[in-house]
Design an enzyme around this catalytic site. Structure first.
Site, PDB file in Angstrom:
ATOM      1  N   ASP A  29      -0.648  -7.745   7.903  1.00  0.00           N
ATOM      2  CA  ASP A  29       0.734  -7.616   7.440  1.00  0.00           C
ATOM      3  C   ASP A  29       1.674  -8.511   8.253  1.00  0.00           C
ATOM      4  O   ASP A  29       1.454  -8.728   9.443  1.00  0.00           O
ATOM      5  CB  ASP A  29       1.162  -6.150   7.575  1.00  0.00           C
ATOM      6  CG  ASP A  29       2.340  -5.819   6.679  1.00  0.00           C
ATOM      7  OD1 ASP A  29       2.731  -6.671   5.858  1.00  0.00           O
ATOM      8  OD2 ASP A  29       2.876  -4.708   6.813  1.00  0.00           O
ATOM      9  N   ASN A  77      -0.117  -5.432  -5.117  1.00  0.00           N
ATOM     10  CA  ASN A  77       0.478  -6.755  -4.838  1.00  0.00           C
ATOM     11  C   ASN A  77       0.807  -7.567  -6.097  1.00  0.00           C
ATOM     12  O   ASN A  77       1.532  -8.556  -6.023  1.00  0.00           O
ATOM     13  CB  ASN A  77      -0.423  -7.589  -3.924  1.00  0.00           C
ATOM     14  CG  ASN A  77      -0.404  -7.152  -2.478  1.00  0.00           C
ATOM     15  OD1 ASN A  77      -1.356  -7.362  -1.727  1.00  0.00           O
ATOM     16  ND2 ASN A  77       0.683  -6.518  -2.056  1.00  0.00           N
TER      17      ASN A  77
HETATM   18  C1  FPP Z   1       0.717  -9.413   3.847  1.00  0.00           C
HETATM   19  O1  FPP Z   1       1.852 -10.015   4.436  1.00  0.00           O
HETATM   20  C2  FPP Z   1      -0.278 -10.436   3.482  1.00  0.00           C
HETATM   21  C3  FPP Z   1      -0.835 -10.609   2.259  1.00  0.00           C
HETATM   22  C4  FPP Z   1      -0.508  -9.758   1.090  1.00  0.00           C
HETATM   23  C5  FPP Z   1      -1.802 -11.700   1.978  1.00  0.00           C
HETATM   24  C6  FPP Z   1      -2.842 -11.878   3.032  1.00  0.00           C
HETATM   25  C7  FPP Z   1      -3.767 -12.966   2.638  1.00  0.00           C
HETATM   26  C8  FPP Z   1      -4.233 -13.929   3.474  1.00  0.00           C
HETATM   27  C9  FPP Z   1      -3.885 -14.020   4.888  1.00  0.00           C
HETATM   28  C10 FPP Z   1      -5.177 -14.942   2.916  1.00  0.00           C
HETATM   29  C11 FPP Z   1      -6.612 -14.543   3.137  1.00  0.00           C
HETATM   30  C12 FPP Z   1      -7.504 -15.526   2.472  1.00  0.00           C
HETATM   31  C13 FPP Z   1      -8.806 -15.321   2.174  1.00  0.00           C
HETATM   32  C14 FPP Z   1      -9.569 -16.341   1.420  1.00  0.00           C
HETATM   33  C15 FPP Z   1      -9.532 -14.111   2.527  1.00  0.00           C
HETATM   34  P1  FPP Z   1       3.254  -9.862   3.694  1.00  0.00           P
HETATM   35  O2  FPP Z   1       3.448 -10.986   2.784  1.00  0.00           O
HETATM   36  O3  FPP Z   1       3.315  -8.511   3.063  1.00  0.00           O
HETATM   37  O4  FPP Z   1       4.250  -9.955   4.884  1.00  0.00           O
HETATM   38  P2  FPP Z   1       5.689  -9.270   4.948  1.00  0.00           P
HETATM   39  O5  FPP Z   1       5.435  -7.805   5.100  1.00  0.00           O
HETATM   40  O6  FPP Z   1       6.287  -9.897   6.157  1.00  0.00           O
HETATM   41  O7  FPP Z   1       6.414  -9.603   3.689  1.00  0.00           O
END
Ligand code: FPP
Length: 250
Positions: A29, A77
């Site tokens: 996160d 998501n």
């Molecule tokens: C949450 O941060 C993150 C995600 C929903 C995406 C995570 C995906 C990756 C790191 C890519 C992984 C790739 C592979 C191929 C496995 P957020 O966007 O919710 O952060 P925020 O809470 O600050 O908005």
């Protein structure tokens, strides 16, 4: 039990090699906030998040941890703005294509868990290819939860079992925890011992609801793109101070 000398060489001295978690799960996160703090668009955070995940996978492998599960995309998501959803789907596909050779060479066995049929068909093809190409690898299991929801996983297991009972393939008395688990997306994969969540939120967010029943939780304020080896070391150190009783009295 003796430990592999290569692991002992790279493992920080204050960690007990015999008491490492066998399976670590991560809720990655804080990508969006990380990017916004740098004055960059949110997608830059996801891009950096991939580097962090790659480094963590390497670290788990170096330190002899047998499985890493990452929550890449939840069933909830899809509610994000469409350009971000599209970006993530393309990112998963591109990363899989780019990293597959290295993962094969490094002995990584890739699994994807979730409702995969709802993913773009080109991504499904990459997933299929990666799982097939790495199925005999044994160094570490890398499980990517994509379009994953714990409630959906449990419901689909219930449906599959109910179907077998109604067709006579199974009897009601056959249903126990062991057989139920065989109908989860994660069949054949051990339960996580340690669940790490970055960015400070104290929630499980529909992740591995059945499987984390007795996992130790570790929450750090650090945003996912900044979660490095030092932070992971701290999480493992903290884990090793815990007394896991599994509901029993010593
Ligand atoms: C949450 O941060 C993150 C995600 C929903 C995406 C995570 C995906 C990756 C790191 C890519 C992984 C790739 C592979 C191929 C496995 P957020 O966007 O919710 O952060 P925020 O809470 O600050 O908005």
């Amino acid at each position: 039990m003796t430990a592999n000398p290569a692991i002992l060489h790279s493992l920080p001295a204050d960690l007990d090699v015999l008491r490492l978690p066998k399976h670590v799960a991560v809720i990655m996160d804080g990508n969006g906030r990380w990017a916004q703090r740098q004055g960059q668009p949110r997608f830059m955070g996801h891009r950096r998040g991939v580097d962090t995940l790659k480094e963590l996978l390497r670290c788990c492998k170096d330190w002899g941890i047998g499985a890493l599960t990452a929550y890449a995309f939840s069933t909830e998501n899809w509610g994000r703005p469409m350009p971000e959803v599209d970006f993530l789907m393309t990112l998963f596909e591109r990363v899989l294509r780019r990293e597959l050779k290295e993962m094969i060479d490094e002995g990584v066995q890739i699994h994807f868990v979730g409702d995969l049929q709802a993913l773009p068909s080109s991504l499904q093809e990459e997933i299929e290819r990666a799982m097939l190409a790495t199925q005999h690898n044994e160094k570490i299991k890398f499980v990517v939860a994509t379009n994953y929801g714990g409630r959906r996983e449990i419901l689909q297991a219930c449906r599959a079992i109910a179907q077998k009972v109604s067709s006579g393939e199974l009897n009601l008395e056959d249903i126990d925890e062991g057989m139920f688990e065989q109908h989860l997306y994660t069949a054949g994969i051990s339960h996580p011992d340690l669940l790490i969540r970055t960015s400070g939120e104290m929630r499980v967010s529909n992740f591995l609801l059945w499987q984390v029943a007795y996992a130790e939780l570790y929450v750090t304020q650090t945003l996912w793109p900044d979660f490095d080896r030092k932070e992971f070391h701290q999480a493992l150190f903290d884990y090793q101070q815990r007394h896991r009783r599994f509901g029993k009295v010593k």
